[in-house]
Write an enzyme that holds these catalytic residues in place. Structure first.
Site, PDB file in Angstrom:
ATOM      1  N   LYS A 168       0.737  -0.718   0.453  1.00  0.00           N
ATOM      2  CA  LYS A 168       0.289   0.119  -0.220  1.00  0.00           C
ATOM      3  C   LYS A 168       0.812   1.095  -0.238  1.00  0.00           C
ATOM      4  O   LYS A 168       2.026   1.570   0.657  1.00  0.00           O
ATOM      5  CB  LYS A 168      -1.367  -0.057   1.508  1.00  0.00           C
ATOM      6  CG  LYS A 168      -0.353   0.807   2.375  1.00  0.00           C
ATOM      7  CD  LYS A 168      -0.536   1.589   3.404  1.00  0.00           C
ATOM      8  CE  LYS A 168      -1.479   2.852   2.849  1.00  0.00           C
ATOM      9  NZ  LYS A 168      -1.282   4.214   3.222  1.00  0.00           N
ATOM     10  N   THR A 179       3.154   7.016   2.394  1.00  0.00           N
ATOM     11  CA  THR A 179       3.600   5.570   4.088  1.00  0.00           C
ATOM     12  C   THR A 179       3.177   4.811   3.399  1.00  0.00           C
ATOM     13  O   THR A 179       1.850   3.729   2.257  1.00  0.00           O
ATOM     14  CB  THR A 179       2.196   5.911   5.171  1.00  0.00           C
ATOM     15  OG1 THR A 179       1.922   7.697   5.428  1.00  0.00           O
ATOM     16  CG2 THR A 179       1.415   4.475   6.030  1.00  0.00           C
ATOM     17  N   GLU A 266      -0.968  10.096  -5.589  1.00  0.00           N
ATOM     18  CA  GLU A 266      -1.989  10.405  -4.337  1.00  0.00           C
ATOM     19  C   GLU A 266      -2.502  11.755  -6.339  1.00  0.00           C
ATOM     20  O   GLU A 266      -0.966  12.900  -5.410  1.00  0.00           O
ATOM     21  CB  GLU A 266      -1.738  11.300  -3.177  1.00  0.00           C
ATOM     22  CG  GLU A 266      -2.034  11.395  -2.019  1.00  0.00           C
ATOM     23  CD  GLU A 266      -1.410  11.050  -1.005  1.00  0.00           C
ATOM     24  OE1 GLU A 266      -2.164  10.069   0.509  1.00  0.00           O
ATOM     25  OE2 GLU A 266      -1.135  12.120  -0.896  1.00  0.00           O
ATOM     26  N   ASN A 389      -4.898  16.270   0.220  1.00  0.00           N
ATOM     27  CA  ASN A 389      -3.841  16.041   1.537  1.00  0.00           C
ATOM     28  C   ASN A 389      -5.167  17.153   2.779  1.00  0.00           C
ATOM     29  O   ASN A 389      -4.498  17.130   3.846  1.00  0.00           O
ATOM     30  CB  ASN A 389      -2.780  16.621   1.223  1.00  0.00           C
ATOM     31  CG  ASN A 389      -1.716  14.904   1.030  1.00  0.00           C
ATOM     32  OD1 ASN A 389      -1.452  13.785   1.846  1.00  0.00           O
ATOM     33  ND2 ASN A 389      -1.292  14.626  -0.556  1.00  0.00           N
ATOM     34  N   SER A 394     -10.285  15.104   7.906  1.00  0.00           N
ATOM     35  CA  SER A 394     -11.586  15.144   8.198  1.00  0.00           C
ATOM     36  C   SER A 394     -12.334  13.657   7.417  1.00  0.00           C
ATOM     37  O   SER A 394     -11.963  12.428   7.494  1.00  0.00           O
ATOM     38  CB  SER A 394     -12.280  15.788   6.684  1.00  0.00           C
ATOM     39  OG  SER A 394     -11.902  15.216   5.881  1.00  0.00           O
TER      40      SER A 394
END
Length: 394
Positions: A168, A179, A266, A389, A394
């Site tokens: 991942k 990460t 991302e 990001n 949230s």
């Protein structure tokens, strides 16, 4: 693909979000020779500290992994939580707790509640299956948009050996073992010193060559577990050919997973190989490639499909690479846009721009100082990177 003697599973434990796969398990029928690499970030999450201590034995039998909470910067309470999770897994599997590795990914600095693990662990252990690795890969995801798996086979001394990996990673990716979590299982029979060396060298050639955003996480780890179920002759110091062939197969799995991470960066729309050649030594070539690959200005130009070579040579100039600007050449795939530090004109730029419209391409920078070279794999920066990001917690 299945790997003899290994199984995996994943369940919805409700660690952060309801009704989402977020807890996974890898299990070997017997203790497996295990080697790992961990983040070089001085801030290391509790699971990594526990795993590094336990891996001194060179053995593991299970890996518990959760998403949604990194269990990082949580002090002694975090370490107690990591140990509690491993204890729950050990009891469910009826194995020695010291043989359980723990991995977490998600938000940093939040307490890891044990209750979801306690509720879900019996179900998780009960669902173990040789076909469970794709589901496990989904449970590891945070901002990832796709699950990541890779496999390979290799024949060693007449015996087929299998390797299967899951990973991942999408953001906070600049592993210096992002990460990033990666786990590879294999039924190879291999001694620990050889496996450890192959893992270290393979990580250096693959996971340590990727970057999404120049951020090294608190939770990065790569584990390789080898349970010997294939029954091949031992891969050891006296069998260098088998070690080489197995290492090549392991590298293929590592690189496949590493490139999947960059493709899924991302907000990414491009996978870019930054290749620096003609350097005095590999360290200088790597510095140049990483500096270019991490430049926000270069990466936004990739997103805009702008062959802005000035940003590339400017990034090169702040690296640790020795070069003369008057000797630099820059190409986009086969299109040479800069020669001897000078722009080659609008026609070449139009051809380079066409290259940048592709989903994948290579930027080659030749500094003409020697014979060393290095490659780094990166992606572009899009509007969505900031959106993802900005909203992550949230």
């Amino acid at each position: 693909m299945q790997v003899k003697g290994f199984s995996a599973a994943a369940v919805k434990a409700g660690i952060r979000y309801p009704d989402r796969l977020d807890l996974g398990l890898i299990y070997s029928e017997v203790p497996a020779v295990t080697a790992g690499m961990f983040t070089t970030n001085r801030v290391k999450a509790a699971p990594l500290q526990l795993d590094m201590e336990r891996l001194r034995s060179g053995l593991a039998q299970a890996v518990v992994v959760n998403s949604g909470n990194a269990n990082a910067c949580t002090g002694q309470e975090g370490m107690a939580a990591a140990r509690a999770v491993s204890s729950l897994a050990a009891r469910a599997l009826a194995i020695d707790e010291a043989l359980v590795q723990v991995a977490s990914t998600g938000v940093i600095g939040q307490r890891l509640a044990i209750e979801p693990f306690a509720r879900a662990m019996p179900e998780l252990a009960g669902q173990l299956s040789a076909d469970g690795f794709p589901t496990l890969a989904r449970a590891m995801m945070t901002t990832d948009t796709v699950a990541k798996t890779a496999s390979a086979t290799v024949v060693l001394d007449g015996v087929e050996v299998s390797l299967l990996g899951v990973a991942k990673g999408s953001g906070m990716i600049m592993p210096d073992m992002a990460t990033m979590l990666a786990f590879v299982v294999t039924d190879a029979q291999i001694v620990f010193p050889v496996l450890r060396q192959l893992v270290r060298s393979g990580v250096e050639r693959t996971f340590n060559r990727i970057t999404v955003d120049d951020d090294t996480s608190t939770n990065d780890m790569v584990l390789v577990m080898a349970n010997g179920a294939a029954g091949n002759p031992w891969i050891d110091e006296d069998n260098p050919r088998a070690a080489r062939l197995f290492g090549e197969a392991l590298d293929r799995v590592f690189k496949d997973l590493a490139l999947q991470i960059v493709r899924d960066g991302e907000g990414a729309t491009k996978l870019v190989t930054v290749r620096v050649v003609g350097a005095r030594d590999e360290d200088e070539a790597m510095s140049a490639a990483q500096t270019i690959a991490n430049s926000a200005l270069v990466k936004t130009a990739f997103f805009g499909e702008d062959a802005n070579w000035g940003r590339i040579i400017a990034a090169l100039g702040r690296s640790a690479c020795t070069f003369s600007p008057e000797r630099v050449a820059i190409s986009f795939d086969a299109v040479r846009l800069v020669e001897d530090g000078l722009y080659l004109g609008a026609e070449r730029e139009a051809a380079a721009t066409a290259v940048l419209k592709q989903r994948e391409f290579t930027v080659t920078v030749d500094v003409h100082e020697g014979s060393a070279e290095a490659e780094v794999y990166t992606c572009d920066f899009s509007y969505d990177y900031v959106k993802i990001n900005a909203d992550y917690r949230s």
